[in-house]
Write an enzyme that holds these catalytic residues in place. Sequence first.
Site, PDB file in Angstrom:
ATOM      1  N   ARG A 233       7.034  -3.611  10.893  1.00 53.65           N
ATOM      2  CA  ARG A 233       7.240  -4.021   9.526  1.00 53.65           C
ATOM      3  C   ARG A 233       7.999  -5.296   9.429  1.00 53.65           C
ATOM      4  O   ARG A 233       7.836  -6.331   8.610  1.00 53.65           O
ATOM      5  CB  ARG A 233       7.476  -3.154   8.459  1.00 53.65           C
ATOM      6  CG  ARG A 233       6.686  -2.021   8.339  1.00 53.65           C
ATOM      7  CD  ARG A 233       6.739  -0.993   7.444  1.00 53.65           C
ATOM      8  NE  ARG A 233       5.854   0.212   7.154  1.00 53.65           N
ATOM      9  CZ  ARG A 233       6.168   1.252   6.841  1.00 53.65           C
ATOM     10  NH1 ARG A 233       7.314   1.819   6.719  1.00 53.65           N
ATOM     11  NH2 ARG A 233       5.049   1.928   6.532  1.00 53.65           N
TER      12      ARG A 233
ATOM     13  N   PHE B 212       2.278   2.393  -9.940  1.00 49.36           N
ATOM     14  CA  PHE B 212       1.806   1.782  -8.580  1.00 49.36           C
ATOM     15  C   PHE B 212       0.613   2.342  -8.174  1.00 49.36           C
ATOM     16  O   PHE B 212      -0.133   1.842  -6.938  1.00 49.36           O
ATOM     17  CB  PHE B 212       2.721   1.431  -7.547  1.00 49.36           C
ATOM     18  CG  PHE B 212       3.450   2.578  -7.146  1.00 49.36           C
ATOM     19  CD1 PHE B 212       2.839   3.250  -5.871  1.00 49.36           C
ATOM     20  CD2 PHE B 212       4.841   3.140  -7.511  1.00 49.36           C
ATOM     21  CE1 PHE B 212       3.400   4.584  -5.668  1.00 49.36           C
ATOM     22  CE2 PHE B 212       5.440   4.138  -7.012  1.00 49.36           C
ATOM     23  CZ  PHE B 212       4.588   4.892  -5.917  1.00 49.36           C
TER      24      PHE B 212
ATOM     25  N   HIS C  32       1.019   2.241   7.852  1.00 53.63           N
ATOM     26  CA  HIS C  32       1.597   3.469   7.391  1.00 53.63           C
ATOM     27  C   HIS C  32       1.480   4.681   8.511  1.00 53.63           C
ATOM     28  O   HIS C  32       0.909   4.925   9.209  1.00 53.63           O
ATOM     29  CB  HIS C  32       0.450   4.201   6.446  1.00 53.63           C
ATOM     30  CG  HIS C  32       0.456   5.695   5.991  1.00 53.63           C
ATOM     31  ND1 HIS C  32       1.364   6.187   4.925  1.00 53.63           N
ATOM     32  CD2 HIS C  32       0.340   6.697   6.310  1.00 53.63           C
ATOM     33  CE1 HIS C  32       1.609   7.363   4.962  1.00 53.63           C
ATOM     34  NE2 HIS C  32       0.602   7.903   5.759  1.00 53.63           N
TER      35      HIS C  32
ATOM     36  N   ASN D 249       2.625  -4.211   3.830  1.00 50.75           N
ATOM     37  CA  ASN D 249       3.512  -3.850   4.985  1.00 50.75           C
ATOM     38  C   ASN D 249       3.025  -3.397   6.217  1.00 50.75           C
ATOM     39  O   ASN D 249       3.400  -2.872   6.985  1.00 50.75           O
ATOM     40  CB  ASN D 249       4.402  -2.791   4.479  1.00 50.75           C
ATOM     41  CG  ASN D 249       3.941  -1.695   4.208  1.00 50.75           C
ATOM     42  OD1 ASN D 249       2.745  -1.102   4.196  1.00 50.75           O
ATOM     43  ND2 ASN D 249       4.855  -0.444   3.504  1.00 50.75           N
TER      44      ASN D 249
ATOM     45  N   THR E 173       9.992   0.774   4.869  1.00 49.24           N
ATOM     46  CA  THR E 173       8.816   0.644   4.071  1.00 49.24           C
ATOM     47  C   THR E 173       8.860  -0.714   3.593  1.00 49.24           C
ATOM     48  O   THR E 173       7.864  -1.547   3.428  1.00 49.24           O
ATOM     49  CB  THR E 173       8.689   1.367   2.942  1.00 49.24           C
ATOM     50  OG1 THR E 173       8.701   3.089   3.530  1.00 49.24           O
ATOM     51  CG2 THR E 173       7.481   1.226   2.146  1.00 49.24           C
TER      52      THR E 173
ATOM     53  N   ARG F 150       7.988   6.066  13.084  1.00 48.85           N
ATOM     54  CA  ARG F 150       8.470   5.857  11.982  1.00 48.85           C
ATOM     55  C   ARG F 150       9.730   4.765  12.267  1.00 48.85           C
ATOM     56  O   ARG F 150      10.013   3.773  11.713  1.00 48.85           O
ATOM     57  CB  ARG F 150       9.396   6.855  10.913  1.00 48.85           C
ATOM     58  CG  ARG F 150       8.143   7.577  10.407  1.00 48.85           C
ATOM     59  CD  ARG F 150       8.479   8.507   9.337  1.00 48.85           C
ATOM     60  NE  ARG F 150       8.893   7.863   8.058  1.00 48.85           N
ATOM     61  CZ  ARG F 150       7.908   7.217   7.293  1.00 48.85           C
ATOM     62  NH1 ARG F 150       6.747   7.050   7.407  1.00 48.85           N
ATOM     63  NH2 ARG F 150       8.451   6.549   6.220  1.00 48.85           N
TER      64      ARG F 150
ATOM     65  N   LYS G  72      -3.057  -0.686   7.772  1.00 41.73           N
ATOM     66  CA  LYS G  72      -3.672  -1.243   6.499  1.00 41.73           C
ATOM     67  C   LYS G  72      -4.507  -2.193   6.383  1.00 41.73           C
ATOM     68  O   LYS G  72      -4.669  -3.134   7.484  1.00 41.73           O
ATOM     69  CB  LYS G  72      -2.347  -1.212   5.558  1.00 41.73           C
ATOM     70  CG  LYS G  72      -1.734   0.232   5.497  1.00 41.73           C
ATOM     71  CD  LYS G  72      -0.758   0.003   4.419  1.00 41.73           C
ATOM     72  CE  LYS G  72       0.258   0.987   4.050  1.00 41.73           C
ATOM     73  NZ  LYS G  72       1.314   0.745   3.380  1.00 41.73           N
TER      74      LYS G  72
END
Length: 149
Positions: free
Chosen positions: A102, A57, A115, A112, A91, A85, A9
Amino acid sequence: MERTYLMIKPDGVQRGLVGEIIARFEKRGFKIVGLKMIRIGRELAEKHYGEHKGKPFFEPLVGYITSSPVVAMVIEGKNAVGAAREMMGATDPLKAAPGTIRGTYGIDIGRNVIHGSDSPASAQREIALFFSADELMEYGLELDRWVYE
């Protein structure tokens, strides 16, 4: 072999974490079959986060993801979705295990760093959204026989 979609991100790109994050997946034995830096437009962001449309959001999320370039990638390997994951962590970075991406680099739930697809079906959808078939590579690695046989 399974494939999954990952996206570093804007906060990960801006903080210079791209190389470190990619290296973690390669060191785990995953093969990168698609990789590019892109600037996501509003239309693509709305498609990607469509399930959140109407939530409070949604607009801040779209604004954030379109604010700076991201690195989109597809990795391939055994249990790619689940393993990726696990490597990313929860998250919310405050709930992510130490040593996860993260847990190490995340600042808050909105920043974070990464993705990743949450299911094989999501992976297929997201890969098709961000990559054309000719942008995904098929190749073997000598490492494959050590990791997968």
